[in-house]
Every structure is written in structure tokens, then in C-alpha cells.
Design a protein around this motif. Structure first.
Motif: not given
Ligand code: SF4
Ligand code: SF4
Ligand code: SF4
Ligand code: SF4
Lengths: 198, 812
Positions: B227-244
Motif C-alpha cells: 500500500d505504498s504511495k510510489v507510482q509506476v509510470a510506464v514509458v514507451p521504449t525509445k532510446y535514450p529515455s533513461g537519460g536523466e
């Protein structure tokens, strides 16, 4: 006739107005000092080694401002010459070999157990990078040393070495890619070697 | 849990993912390697300072290096064992260079040290928790290894709107974070909760790409369960979405302004690995000593993810994953887009190593040759930072770094998207990296040169001040001497009040005169300099003109000095009136004055000598005149010296005891001898120099012989030898005669040692010269022989001295 006079009158009035404006600006925004010497001085490496034939970097900056060639500073090397050429809008010329050659960055290191503590090197160092006292061992503060060489000759027992600063992982920098000419001239797409790799 | 709105960012590419390979096998745990290599610089900032010595026994988790300044981190032993070395080893770095590493030989026991978890983190102050995290060696495990506590501190600048956990893992091949989320979902959520407690953001979001369904499932079910308040946001796969910055834009729609950090707009970003490490540290007290790393690539038979101890050599992991050396063509640390090639498999895994890619030639063919930019604009379309890559390339190629900076070169995240799409196969990122390091280097050079300038100027100011002080003292002495003479003549009446009153006026005047004098002197100096220059450049008309000026200026200065001395009379007289000085003072002053005069005379001699040399060089007609001058100056110097030595010995010493007098005579004698010695040495040097000069001018041997220099050299050398012999015998005799010889002996030995060192150095120098100038071999060989003789003498003397020292010691 009147129009001609009017035109002349307007022009005269305008020139007076702008003249006054410029005159005012000259007084109001006067720049103190000699900015070009400061700018040149800022580009010189401040090694203060005197290899340019002047007693320090600033005198050479003044000399450049007075028309001396820009290629007399070996520690600055080609990069400094380029920067000076850009600043002064003149052509970059190769370093004048009479004043020395560009060497890799170095620092002075005293072989401490051979030092007799004569303090001669301290007197020679233009940036106070040597620590010591009479009859005590001397040592160089590597971070402050500009590698100017001036302390080497005065040492009576030859215990000062100029040591190249090697490249460490922290100071390493990326090479420039070789560019087009250095690779091949395969201009046609089918010549590209990516396909060959299979 | 409402779904987070997903925005998008400019550009981006869709390279082949290649993630499945490494997910086929479950998480592996490689065995202990034979040695662990722990580099001291695994993070951004200063390298850590080692706490251990070679041979120390350490337990798993023990601190072996501490932080070295603010932007630095701690380092811990990954297992128990012995420190076998602290030395330079190859490290995982694009340069392929070595750096200082602590080498740990495991004992195989893997015994933990006592762990001290921070159970009361909820009640402790945040600073304490941050300090604890720093001691646990936790750094950002996604990218550059930024010390976590520093990042967290930075987040306090502004209230946070978002705390984003970066689980995008957009780079092809890498699945370490994916595996971590599957294996340690609970730990991750708990870690996030700890960090959220520290930063108190409005919203906590995990950003994850939609190509990791298993991880997404694991996380959502864990969140629901807790029951955590943390949300999960799913983003489409595209490089470089992991860049800060890209992930921030995806999740919040906000752009981090150029040159700023996410914290500046109220956002904090952490990697999943870091969150788990924080949890492990706080709950179990386990420092950061292991991490998840992907081993993948066609050259591995068993690609998989492993939980690996920091410091494990890559070669050990390759073996573990069954590498086929024949297939292996390129070894990459990191992914294919942002990683770098390793030249050696001996480098260790560090805190930031997320992937080892052992690629076959087919997988990663060598780059196609670079061709000219056709300005197609594809790179601009792909750039996630909305830069103009072709423009940056242009400026980088032409070294116009300033313009490149204006085009925001430093906003480039080196993602490689532009190079990937470039139809001309231009290695754009390499150009940018080169430009960036050049700019950085230039900046550092500027900092250094500014420092040098500062120090140089400070030194000059100090020297000027010292010179001014000396000058002032000299003047004070000068006016003191005549004034006393005057006082004697004028006798007692001068003591009356009016003189006292007149004193301030006199000082005023003398001040003015002093200023004038200083100006006059500087003018004189300038003129002299010009004269010298003119001489160098052989401008004959100028020389005579300048010489005239110099003499005039000299006269003016002399006049001023005289005046100053006169005006100054009054003031000291007044002072005298108040504080009568002891009688011997004037005598001392006389000596001092004489000494100063001597020094001046000597300087004059030197100057004339210099001029003579110059004149000889250019064969000027006035040589004879200058020689004459030199002779006169020398005479004067000699006279003065005599005068100094004689009166000094005959002056009745009222204060000093009778016993002391002889010693002072002695001292004077030695001083004189020393001076003679120095002069003789200078003579030798000068002669040598002149010979050298003649040689340089292309004179042949016979001409050189004809000139008087070689003769002079020999004379000077002889004189020097005699003097030195005298000096040593004398001092030896003295030291032997002394009642307390030991101290002197020690000094003597020291001196002799120095003499030996000097002689040795000189022989070295001569030998060097011999090599460089074989044509003067004869002369140099002579020199060498002479120096060697001297050396032998000195050594013999040294031996006797040491012998007598031991003797005296034995006698005691
Ligand atoms: S230590 Fe020697 S080389 Fe370094 S700055 Fe001083 S004089 Fe120059
Ligand atoms: S000049 Fe040489 S011997 Fe003298 S103090 Fe410096 S290092 Fe020591
Ligand atoms: S993609 Fe390559 S060829 Fe096209 S504009 Fe960019 S750099 Fe030039
Ligand atoms: S490497 Fe730099 S310029 Fe190229 S696409 Fe990435 S951010 Fe843009």
C-alpha cells in the motif's frame, strides 16, 4: 534653394547631435588601463619563465601590443599563438625556435636527500613554488610549479629534475577522430565497409 | 493509484534491443576470484584515501579507504582477506590508463565484519543519515558515480515536486536493472521509502520502459501489497529515455534548463540500484560492495546477469559466462551506445559498471569510414537534447570551441543517437568528447595560469616592499652618519628646543626628497636598460646619446641623495638630543657605511665588467676606455675593502670584551677570504663563458688562444685553487686548534661533504658538456681533471675529518 539650405541645416544639426553624443560617450564610458595588454596577458601561460626574452609574461604582453611577434612563448606553444592570432586578428605563425621548443608539461622535483639547503632555488622561482629554509631540505609544491625551469640552473648540486607530468585517468582527454582524409575515400554507398564485416 | 501522464521528448532512436539474451538464465553468483582490484577512484570527484596498509587483514565490509573531500566516497572490502598491494593497475576507463588500486587477496572465508545498521533512521536527523550513507560508500550506480549523499544534499535547495526513480534502462543489451527489480522488488520499494523520507517529495514515480513487463508486474504487485504511495509510470521504449533529463521530461513535461541540475527545478532522480544499496546500508548496515551487472554479447555462451563483488576482474566474469575468445572481437564496458571499449580484460568491475558486452565482429562491426557531412539533418531529428549536431561537428572540427559552447555543447549527453543515424558514419560523439575535453583542459590551464600570475604578482609586490624597506634603512643610515659628525662640530648648543621643533619639518622635506630620489632612480634604471638594449643592437648613435643621459641622470640622483642626507641631518640631531646613543654606535655605523660603499663599488665593478664584455662582443671602439674604468673601479673596491678590514680590526671596542675581538678579526678574515674565493670563482666562470662565446662566434682555436681569455681562465683557476687550499687548511687548523672541536668538526664535515657534492656535480656537468661539444674535448678534459683533483682533495680532507671526529669521540 530653401530645400538645399534646409537639408544642409538638418545635416549640420544631426552631426552636432551625434558628435556631442559620441563625445559624451567617450567621457562617460572611458576604459581605464590598457585593455589589449590585459587581454594578451590573459592568454599567455603565466609561466614567467622569461624564454620570450622579457622578464615575465606581462612585459611580453606589452611588447606584443607594441608589435612584437606573437610566436616567442614556448610554454604556451601553438595553442597560445593561435589564441593570440585570433585576438589580434593576425596570422598564426609557427613557434620561433630561437626561444625554445614546446615541451610536455613538467614540474620541478628536488631530490631531497641531495639538497644542501642553499635557498638558491627559492630565489629563482618566480611563483614561490619552493618551500624550504637555509640549511634545510627544500621541496617543490607541485601544484604551484609552472615548470619554468628557472630553478634548475642555480642549484649548485644539480639536485633538481624537471619531471614530465604524466597523463592520469583524471587528466586524460579524448583524441580527435582522424577525419575523412585519414580513412578511405569510399564515397559510393556500396563501397562502405560495413557490409564486408559479415 | 492514478496513472501518471506521460509526455515525450524530442528525437530519440529505436536501436535493436538485444535484451532477451541475458534474461534467459537466472541471476548468477560468480565464485570468488583470486584477487579483487579496488580502484580508489570509482566515483566522480577526488579519489579516496586508503586506510589500510599492505599486509593488513580485513573483513568483508570493512572500510579500506575514506573520502577525500566533499565530492568523494568511502570504499569497503568486498570480501575478507589480506591487502596484498596498493598499486597502479589498469582501470575501467576509456583512456585505458592505470590508477591506484587496493588489491585484496580473498581468504575464501567471506567473513563479515560487525555490521551496524541504522535502525533508527526515522528518528535521526537527516544530516546523520546522509553522513551514514556516505560512510557506506554509496554512489549513483546508473551513470557517473555521483556520491549519493551529495546529490541528496543538493535536493534540499528547493522543495521537491518529484522524486523520480530511473528504471528505464533504455540502452540495448543491458538488463541489470530489470533483473534487480525482479529479484529485489521489496528492497527497492523500501529503499525508495527511506529516500522519500529524506527528501520529502510531493510525488514519487518509478519511470520504466514498457519492454520490461516482468519487472513492472513485480513492482506493481509489491506496491499494492505494501500500500505504498510510489507510482509506476510506464514509458514507451525509445532510446535514450533513461537519460536523466529525458526521463524527467517524459514524466513531468519539464525541461531542465541548460547548465542546471534537476534539483534546480525541484526534481531528484535516482537509479534503482542506488535505492537498493541505500536499503541494504540502512537496514543491514551493508556497505556498497556488490552490484548487478549484465554479462552479454555473442562471444559468451552463457550470457546472464550476475550479482558480482566490486573489484572482480572482467576476465573472471568472462570465464564464468563461458566466453569464446575466438569470437570475441570487442569488449565493451557499458552498452553499445554509451559504453567504451576495454583494451584489457584485467580491469575490475566498479560501482558504476552495469554491463560487460563481449561482442563478436558480426554484432559490432568496425565503424565504417567517415565521410563528409551532407547536411541531411537526420542527427538534428534524433538528438534528444534538441541540439544541432551537425553545427557542433562543424565547430569541433575547426576547433572553434567557443562557438560550440554557444551551441550548448555541454548539454550533449553523449548518447550517440546522432552518430547512430548519421548516413555519413561520422563519429559525432567522439568529436564532441574531444571538444569537451579540450575546453575543460583550457579552463584548467586558465585557472592554473591565473594562480601563477597571482603568485608572481604577490612575490613581486613582496620583493618591491623588501627593496623599498632596505632602501629606506640605507638612507636612514646614510643620514645618521654625517649628522653625528655634524653634531660633534656644532657641539652642545644644537640640543636646544628649536631643533626639536624643526624636526617634523625636516622629515617632511626629506620625504619629498625621497620621492624625488625614487623617481630619479627609476628613470636612471630605465635609461640604463635602454642603453643596454642599444648596445645589444649596436645602435651606435643611440649609445652615445643614452650614455650622456645616463651620466646626467646619475648626477641628478647623486645630487638628490646629497640633499636628502643634508636635510636629514636635522631630524636625527633632534632625535639624538632626546635619546643619546651609546658611544660605539657611530663606529659601527662607520663600518656599515664602509661596507655599503664597498658593495656599491663592487656593483660598479660588475657593471663595468658587463659593459666591457658587451663591448668586446661587438668590437666597439671604446673597449680601452671601459677597461680603464674597470681598473679604476676595481681599485676603488680594493681600497674600500682594505679600509674596511683594517679599521675594523683597529677600532677600539668599548662594549665587546677583549677576548671577543680576535674572533671578530678571525671572522673578518674568513669573510674576506670567502669574498676572494667568490670573486675568483666568478672570474673562472667569466673566463669560461667568454671562451665559450668566442667559440660560438666561430673563432678557431688559435684565435681563442690568441685572446687573453684562456690565460685568464688558467690564472683564475689557479688562484681559486690556492684560495680554496688556504681556506681548507686554515679552517682545519682552526678547527683543530679549537678547544671544542666537535661541533666545528661536524660543521666542517658537512661543508666538505657539500664540497664533494659540488665537485661531483661539476664533473657531471662537464661530462655532459663533453658529450655535447666533443670538439673542445681537450679543454673540458683538463677541467675535468682539475675538478677531479679538487674532488680527491676534498674527499681526502673529508676522510681525515671523519677520522679525527671518531678519534675525538673515542678519546672521550
Ligand atoms: S619550482 Fe622551479 S620550475 Fe617550478 S615554477 Fe619554481 S622555478 Fe619554475
Ligand atoms: S638550489 Fe638545490 S641545493 Fe640549493 S636549496 Fe635548492 S634544491 Fe637545495
Ligand atoms: S546526420 Fe550526419 S550527414 Fe546528416 S547532417 Fe548530421 S552529421 Fe551531417
Ligand atoms: S550525442 Fe549529443 S548531439 Fe548527439 S544526439 Fe546525443 S545529445 Fe544530441
Amino acid at each position: 534653394m530653401f530645400t538645399v539650405l534646409l537639408a544642409i541645416g538638418i545635416l549640420v544639426a544631426l552631426s552636432l547631435v551625434f558628435g556631442a553624443l559620441l563625445g559624451y560617450a567617450n567621457v562617460r564610458f572611458r576604459v581605464e588601463g590598457d585593455p589589449i595588454v590585459d587581454q594578451i596577458d590573459a592568454l599567455l601561460p603565466q609561466t614567467q619563465c622569461g624564454q620570450c626574452g622579457h622578464p615575465g609574461c606581462r612585459p611580453y604582453a606589452e611588447a606584443i601590443a607594441n608589435g612584437e611577434a606573437i610566436n616567442h612563448c614556448p610554454p604556451g606553444g601553438q595553442a597560445t599563438i593561435q589564441a593570440l592570432a585570433d585576438l589580434l586578428d593576425v596570422e598564426a605563425i609557427p613557434l620561433d625556435g630561437d626561444h625554445g621548443t614546446e615541451t610536455a608539461k613538467r614540474v620541478a622535483v628536488i631530490r631531497e636527500d641531495e639538497c644542501i639547503g642553499c635557498t638558491k632555488c627559492i630565489q629563482a622561482c618566480p611563483v614561490d613554488a619552493i618551500l624550504g629554509a637555509a640549511k634545510q631540505m627544500h621541496t617543490v609544491i607541485a601544484d604551484e610549479c609552472t615548470g619554468c625551469d628557472l630553478c634548475v640552473d642555480p642549484c649548485p648540486v644539480d639536485c633538481i629534475d624537471m619531471v614530465e607530468i604524466g597523463v592520469t585517468a583524471k587528466t586524460w582527454s579524448w583524441d580527435k577522430p582522424q577525419g575523412i582524409a585519414a580513412t578511405s575515400l569510399n564515397i559510393i554507398a556500396t563501397d562502405r565497409q560495413t557490409e564486408v564485416a559479415h | 493509484m492514478q496513472a501518471t501522464k506521460i509526455y515525450s521528448f524530442h528525437g530519440g532512436i529505436h536501436p535493436e534491443e538485444n535484451k532477451a539474451q541475458s534474461l534467459r538464465l537466472p541471476l548468477g553468483r560468480p565464485s570468488l576470484p583470486s584477487e579483487l582490484i579496488l580502484p580508489l577512484g570509482q566515483h566522480i570527484g577526488q579519489s579516496s584515501r586508503p586506510l589500510v596498509k599492505v599486509g593488513d587483514k580485513v573483513l568483508k565490509g570493512e572500510t579500506i579507504a575514506i573520502n577525500n573531500g566533499f565530492l568523494s566516497s568511502f570504499l569497503h572490502a568486498s570480501t575478507s582477506g589480506t591487502i596484498s598491494a596498493i598499486e597502479e593497475r589498469l582501470i575501467a576507463h576509456p583512456s585505458g590508463l592505470s590508477d591506484l588500486c587496493i588489491i585484496l587477496a580473498p581468504d575464501g572465508q567471506d567473513t563479515w565484519t560487525t555490521l551496524e545498521p541504522l535502525n533508527d533512521w526515522q528518528t535521526l536527523s537527516k544530516t546523520d543519515v546522509l553522513a551514514y550513507l556516505s560512510e557506506m560508500g554509496i554512489v549513483g550506480m546508473g551513470g557517473a558515480g555521483f556520491p549519493t549523499q551529495v546529490k541528496l544534499q543538493g535536493a534540499h535547495k528547493k522543495p521537491l515536486s518529484h522524486f523520480i526513480i530511473n528504471a528505464a534502462e533504455c540502452e540495448p543489451y543491458i538488463t541489470a536493472d530489470d533483473m534487480l527489480m525482479r529479484e529485489k522488488a521489496l528492497e527497492l520499494i523500501l529503499g525508495i521509502e527511506i529516500l522519500q523520507h529524506l527528501v520529502e517529495a510531493d510525488k514519487v514515480v518509478i519511470g520504466i520502459e514498457d519492454n520490461k513487463p516482468a519487472a513492472i508486474d513485480a513492482l506493481t504487485s509489491m506496491i499494492k501489497q505494501r500500500d505504498s504511495k510510489v507510482q509506476v509510470a510506464v514509458v514507451p521504449t525509445k532510446y535514450p529515455s533513461g537519460g536523466e533529463k529525458q526521463l524527467i521530461q517524459l514524466l513531468t513535461g519539464k525541461e531542465v534548463p541548460s547548465g542546471q541540475h534537476p534539483a534546480d527545478i525541484g526534481i531528484l532522480c535516482h537509479n534503482v540500484g542506488t535505492c537498493v544499496a541505500v536499503y541494504d546500508a540502512i537496514t543491514f548496515g551493508k556497505p556498497l560492495i556488490s552490484r548487478f551487472t549484465t554479462l552479454t554479447g555473442d562471444a559468451l555462451k552463457a550470457p546472464q546477469n550476475v550479482e558480482v563483488l566490486l573489484g572482480t576482474p572482467v576476465s573472471h566474469l568472462l570465464e564464468y559466462a563461458d566466453s569464446e575468445p575466438k569470437k570475441l572481437s570487442r569488449l565493451i564496458m557499458g552498452g553499445p551506445m554509451m559504453g567504451f571499449t576495454l583494451n584489457s580484460a584485467a580491469v575490475p568491475i566498479v560501482k558504476t559498471s552495469n554491463c560487460i558486452l563481449a561482442a563478436s565482429k558480426k554484432e559490432l562491426p568496425p565503424p565504417a569510414p567517415e565521410q563528409a557531412c551532407i547536411r541531411c539533418g537526420m542527427c538534428e531529428q534524433a538528438c534528444p537534447a534538441s541540439l544541432l549536431p551537425q553545427q557542433l561537428l562543424w565547430f569541433s572540427k575547426s576547433q572553434e570551441f567557443e562557438k560550440a559552447e554557444h551551441h550548448n555543447l555541454f548539454d550533449c549527453i553523449e548518447c550517440g543517437a546522432c552518430s547512430y543515424v548519421c548516413p555519413s558514419s561520422i563519429p559525432l560523439v567522439q568529436y564532441y568528447r574531444h571538444s569537451k575535453s579540450s575546453i575543460r583542459e583550457a579552463r584548467e590551464a586558465t585557472v592554473k595560469s591565473d594562480l601563477a600570475k597571482q603568485r608572481f604578482e604577490a612575490r613581486k609586490a613582496r620583493q618591491d616592499a623588501e627593496a623599498a624597506e632596505k632602501e629606506a634603512k640605507r638612507l636612514a643610515r646614510q643620514k645618521a652618519t654625517p649628522s653625528k659628525a655634524a653634531e660633534k662640530k656644532k657641539a652642545a648648543p644644537a640640543k636646544a628646543a628649536p631643533t626639536v621643533a624643526a624636526a617634523p619639518a625636516a622629515t617632511d622635506e626629506s620625504k619629498k626628497l625621497k620621492v624625488d630620489l625614487a623617481i630619479g632612480k627609476s628613470k636612471l634604471k630605465k635609461l640604463q636598460k635602454q642603453l643596454l638594449e642599444a648596445q645589444e643592437n649596436e645602435h651606435l648613435e643611440e649609445i652615445s646619446n643614452l650614455q650622456l643621459q645616463v651620466t646626467e641622470q646619475e648626477k641628478a640622483v647623486a645630487l638628490l641623495e646629497e640633499q636628502l642626507a643634508k636635510t636629514a641631518e636635522a631630524a636625527p640631531t633632534a632625535a639624538e638630543a632626546k635619546v643619546p646613543k651609546p658611544a660605539p654606535a657611530p663606529v659601527n655605523d662607520d663600518i656599515k657605511k664602509a661596507k655599503i660603499d664597498l658593495a656599491i663599488a663592487k656593483a660598479a665593478v660588475k657593471k663595468v665588467e658587463k659593459a666591457l664584455k658587451k663591448a668586446e662582443e661587438i668590437q666597439a671602439p671604446e673597449i680601452e676606455a671601459i677597461r680603464q674604468q674597470l681598473k679604476e673601479a676595481q681599485q676603488r673596491a680594493d681600497e674600500l675593502e682594505n679600509a674596511l678590514v683594517n679599521p675594523a680590526t683597529t677600532i677600539p671596542k668599548t662594549e665587546t670584551t677583549a677576548q671577543a675581538a680576535p674572533s671578530s678579526v678571525d671572522a673578518d678574515m674568513t669573510k674576506k677570504r670567502k669574498i676572494d674565493l667568490a670573486i675568483a670563482k666568478a672570474g673562472v666562470k667569466k673566463a669560461e663563458k667568454n671562451i665559450q662565446l668566442l667559440k660560438e662566434q666561430g673563432k678557431n682555436e688559435s684565435e681563442i688562444e690568441a685572446s687573453e681569455w684562456p690565460k685568464k681562465l688558467i690564472e683564475a683557476q689557479e688562484k681559486l685553487a690556492v684560495l680554496e687550499a688556504e681556506d681548507t687548511t686554515d679552517t682545519v687548523a682552526k678547527s683543530q686548534a679549537k678547544a671544542e672541536p666537535e661541533m666545528d668538526l661536524a660543521n666542517q664535515i658537512k661543508k666538505e661533504k657539500i664540497a664533494v657534492a659540488l665537485a661531483k656535480a661539476q664533473i657531471n656537468k662537464l661530462n655532459k658538456r663533453l658529450e655535447s661539444a666533443p670538439e673542445d674535448a681537450d679543454k673540458i678534459n683538463q677541467d675535468i681533471a682539475a675538478t677531479e683533483q679538487r674532488l680527491q682533495r676534498a674527499e681526502a680532507l673529508l676522510a681525515t675529518l671523519i677520522h679525527s671526529q671518531t678519534n675525538t669521540q673515542e678519546n672521550r
